[in-house]
Design a protein around this motif. Structure first.
Motif, PDB file in Angstrom:
ATOM      1  N   TYR A 131       0.747  -1.250  -0.089  1.00  0.00           N
ATOM      2  CA  TYR A 131      -0.059  -0.071  -0.133  1.00  0.00           C
ATOM      3  C   TYR A 131       0.803   1.168   0.054  1.00  0.00           C
ATOM      4  O   TYR A 131       1.909   1.087   0.423  1.00  0.00           O
ATOM      5  N   THR A 132       0.105   2.237  -0.567  1.00  0.00           N
ATOM      6  CA  THR A 132       1.155   3.409  -0.542  1.00  0.00           C
ATOM      7  C   THR A 132       0.077   4.626   0.193  1.00  0.00           C
ATOM      8  O   THR A 132      -0.923   4.603   0.311  1.00  0.00           O
ATOM      9  N   VAL A 133       1.106   5.774   0.844  1.00  0.00           N
ATOM     10  CA  VAL A 133       0.241   6.896   1.341  1.00  0.00           C
ATOM     11  C   VAL A 133      -0.526   7.439   0.259  1.00  0.00           C
ATOM     12  O   VAL A 133      -0.177   7.751  -0.801  1.00  0.00           O
ATOM     13  N   VAL A 151      -4.800   5.885   3.504  1.00  0.00           N
ATOM     14  CA  VAL A 151      -3.522   5.338   4.018  1.00  0.00           C
ATOM     15  C   VAL A 151      -2.684   6.811   4.525  1.00  0.00           C
ATOM     16  O   VAL A 151      -2.362   7.576   3.359  1.00  0.00           O
ATOM     17  N   THR A 152      -2.356   6.910   5.638  1.00  0.00           N
ATOM     18  CA  THR A 152      -1.525   8.171   6.044  1.00  0.00           C
ATOM     19  C   THR A 152      -0.226   7.691   6.259  1.00  0.00           C
ATOM     20  O   THR A 152       0.909   8.468   6.216  1.00  0.00           O
ATOM     21  N   GLN A 162      -1.532   3.127   9.090  1.00  0.00           N
ATOM     22  CA  GLN A 162      -2.307   3.886   9.585  1.00  0.00           C
ATOM     23  C   GLN A 162      -3.108   4.418   8.634  1.00  0.00           C
ATOM     24  O   GLN A 162      -2.916   5.136   7.490  1.00  0.00           O
ATOM     25  N   VAL A 163      -4.663   4.525   9.017  1.00  0.00           N
ATOM     26  CA  VAL A 163      -5.524   4.947   7.948  1.00  0.00           C
ATOM     27  C   VAL A 163      -6.417   6.068   8.782  1.00  0.00           C
ATOM     28  O   VAL A 163      -6.727   6.013   9.876  1.00  0.00           O
ATOM     29  N   SER A 164      -6.769   7.201   7.847  1.00  0.00           N
ATOM     30  CA  SER A 164      -7.611   8.107   8.221  1.00  0.00           C
ATOM     31  C   SER A 164      -8.881   7.613   7.892  1.00  0.00           C
ATOM     32  O   SER A 164      -9.355   7.636   6.421  1.00  0.00           O
ATOM     33  N   VAL A 165      -9.952   7.434   8.627  1.00  0.00           N
ATOM     34  CA  VAL A 165     -11.516   7.218   8.343  1.00  0.00           C
ATOM     35  C   VAL A 165     -12.233   8.138   8.838  1.00  0.00           C
ATOM     36  O   VAL A 165     -12.016   9.016   9.952  1.00  0.00           O
ATOM     37  N   VAL A 166     -13.444   8.335   8.417  1.00  0.00           N
ATOM     38  CA  VAL A 166     -14.413   9.530   8.595  1.00  0.00           C
ATOM     39  C   VAL A 166     -15.278   8.717   9.496  1.00  0.00           C
ATOM     40  O   VAL A 166     -16.088   8.049   9.137  1.00  0.00           O
ATOM     41  N   ILE A 167     -15.327   9.194  10.893  1.00  0.00           N
ATOM     42  CA  ILE A 167     -16.409   8.693  11.861  1.00  0.00           C
ATOM     43  C   ILE A 167     -17.059   9.692  12.392  1.00  0.00           C
ATOM     44  O   ILE A 167     -16.660  10.801  13.081  1.00  0.00           O
ATOM     45  N   PHE A 168     -18.593   9.523  12.332  1.00  0.00           N
ATOM     46  CA  PHE A 168     -19.267  10.710  12.677  1.00  0.00           C
ATOM     47  C   PHE A 168     -18.934  12.342  12.254  1.00  0.00           C
ATOM     48  O   PHE A 168     -18.891  13.162  12.866  1.00  0.00           O
ATOM     49  N   GLY A 169     -18.434  12.217  10.991  1.00  0.00           N
ATOM     50  CA  GLY A 169     -18.314  13.512  10.458  1.00  0.00           C
ATOM     51  C   GLY A 169     -16.853  13.957  10.651  1.00  0.00           C
ATOM     52  O   GLY A 169     -16.317  15.122  10.039  1.00  0.00           O
ATOM     53  N   ARG A 170     -16.023  13.330  11.380  1.00  0.00           N
ATOM     54  CA  ARG A 170     -14.723  13.593  11.690  1.00  0.00           C
ATOM     55  C   ARG A 170     -13.690  12.677  11.404  1.00  0.00           C
ATOM     56  O   ARG A 170     -13.738  11.224  11.336  1.00  0.00           O
ATOM     57  N   THR A 172     -10.563  10.510  11.391  1.00  0.00           N
ATOM     58  CA  THR A 172     -10.047   9.819  12.806  1.00  0.00           C
ATOM     59  C   THR A 172      -8.989   8.932  12.344  1.00  0.00           C
ATOM     60  O   THR A 172      -9.187   7.983  11.361  1.00  0.00           O
ATOM     61  N   PRO A 173      -7.608   8.791  13.017  1.00  0.00           N
ATOM     62  CA  PRO A 173      -6.619   8.035  12.530  1.00  0.00           C
ATOM     63  C   PRO A 173      -6.784   6.583  12.990  1.00  0.00           C
ATOM     64  O   PRO A 173      -7.308   6.618  14.260  1.00  0.00           O
ATOM     65  N   VAL A 174      -6.662   5.647  12.363  1.00  0.00           N
ATOM     66  CA  VAL A 174      -7.062   4.186  12.935  1.00  0.00           C
ATOM     67  C   VAL A 174      -5.729   3.471  12.463  1.00  0.00           C
ATOM     68  O   VAL A 174      -5.414   3.461  11.126  1.00  0.00           O
ATOM     69  N   GLU A 175      -5.145   2.552  13.327  1.00  0.00           N
ATOM     70  CA  GLU A 175      -4.177   1.570  13.190  1.00  0.00           C
ATOM     71  C   GLU A 175      -4.753   0.137  12.601  1.00  0.00           C
ATOM     72  O   GLU A 175      -5.568  -0.367  13.563  1.00  0.00           O
ATOM     73  N   VAL A 176      -4.547  -0.204  11.525  1.00  0.00           N
ATOM     74  CA  VAL A 176      -5.091  -1.521  11.088  1.00  0.00           C
ATOM     75  C   VAL A 176      -3.732  -2.389  10.447  1.00  0.00           C
ATOM     76  O   VAL A 176      -2.930  -1.857  10.076  1.00  0.00           O
ATOM     77  N   GLU A 177      -4.024  -3.769  10.544  1.00  0.00           N
ATOM     78  CA  GLU A 177      -3.037  -4.552   9.857  1.00  0.00           C
ATOM     79  C   GLU A 177      -3.262  -4.891   8.460  1.00  0.00           C
ATOM     80  O   GLU A 177      -4.277  -4.534   7.888  1.00  0.00           O
ATOM     81  N   TYR A 178      -2.335  -5.174   7.582  1.00  0.00           N
ATOM     82  CA  TYR A 178      -2.390  -5.422   6.290  1.00  0.00           C
ATOM     83  C   TYR A 178      -3.413  -6.292   5.911  1.00  0.00           C
ATOM     84  O   TYR A 178      -4.390  -6.203   5.077  1.00  0.00           O
TER      85      TYR A 178
END
Length: 187
Positions: A131-133, A151-152, A162-170, A172-178
């Motif tokens: 994956y790429t940023v 992907v950030t 490190q993935v930036s997802v939108v939760i409740f309109g904001r 949010t950074p989330v860490e996930v495995e490949y």
């Protein structure tokens, strides 16, 4: 006096490269051809995939369908040694030298690049999919299942994103495995 051959590329049956390498090495030993066929190289890297929730590490070939061989193929007069050429070519799984009846030797730089590539991948199992940023992915499992994100940051060593997802309109950074994400198909 140390004999030095030249590196050549061999075309092998697809999916049978490892068998062809093993057979050639076995024949070299059996027929005492160590002075003519000096080294056989099948460049691979360790790749981790997830199947049915289990991590599986496999070897992936850098050059599918090809092997590299260091062989003393040309005599001091510049004439090809037919017996050595046939010995290598007649090994199960090997189709031919790249260049056919007029094999073309690899340059020193080309073989050094291949060997450097191998050194970089030793002892590090990397994920099959990279994956790429900035890439948009879909989370397929975990608490954020079915969320899309950008992907950030990529941590290849740990196999995490490190993935930036939108939760409740904001955002949010989330860490996930490949293995918890997949490339997003924009159908």
């Amino acid at each position: 006096m140390e004999k030095l051959g030249q590196w050549y590329t061999l075309q092998a049956l697809s999916g049978k490269e490892n068998k062809a390498r093993q057979d050639l090495e076995r024949r070299i030993e059996q027929d005492s051809m160590q002075d003519s066929v000096l080294e056989v190289l099948l460049p691979t890297e360790k790749v981790t995939t997830v199947r049915q929730g289990k991590k599986i590490t496999q070897n992936r070939k850098f050059y599918p369908g090809y092997l590299f061989v260091n062989v003393d193929l040309i005599d001091e007069n510049g004439i090809m040694k037919e017996d050595v050429w046939h010995f290598v070519k007649d090994t199960y799984g090997i189709i031919n030298f790249l260049g056919g009846d007029n094999p073309v030797a690899l340059s020193d730089e080309e073989i050094q690049d291949i060997k450097r590539q191998l050194e970089k991948t030793e002892d590090v199992a990397k994920p099959k999919i990279e994956y790429t940023v900035g890439e948009i992915i879909k989370i397929k499992e975990g608490p954020f299942e079915s969320f899309e994100g950008t992907v950030t940051e990529v941590d290849i060593e740990r196999g995490k994103l490190q993935v930036s997802v939108v939760i409740f309109g904001r955002s949010t950074p989330v860490e996930v495995e490949y293995d918890q994400v997949e490339k997003n198909d924009f159908d």
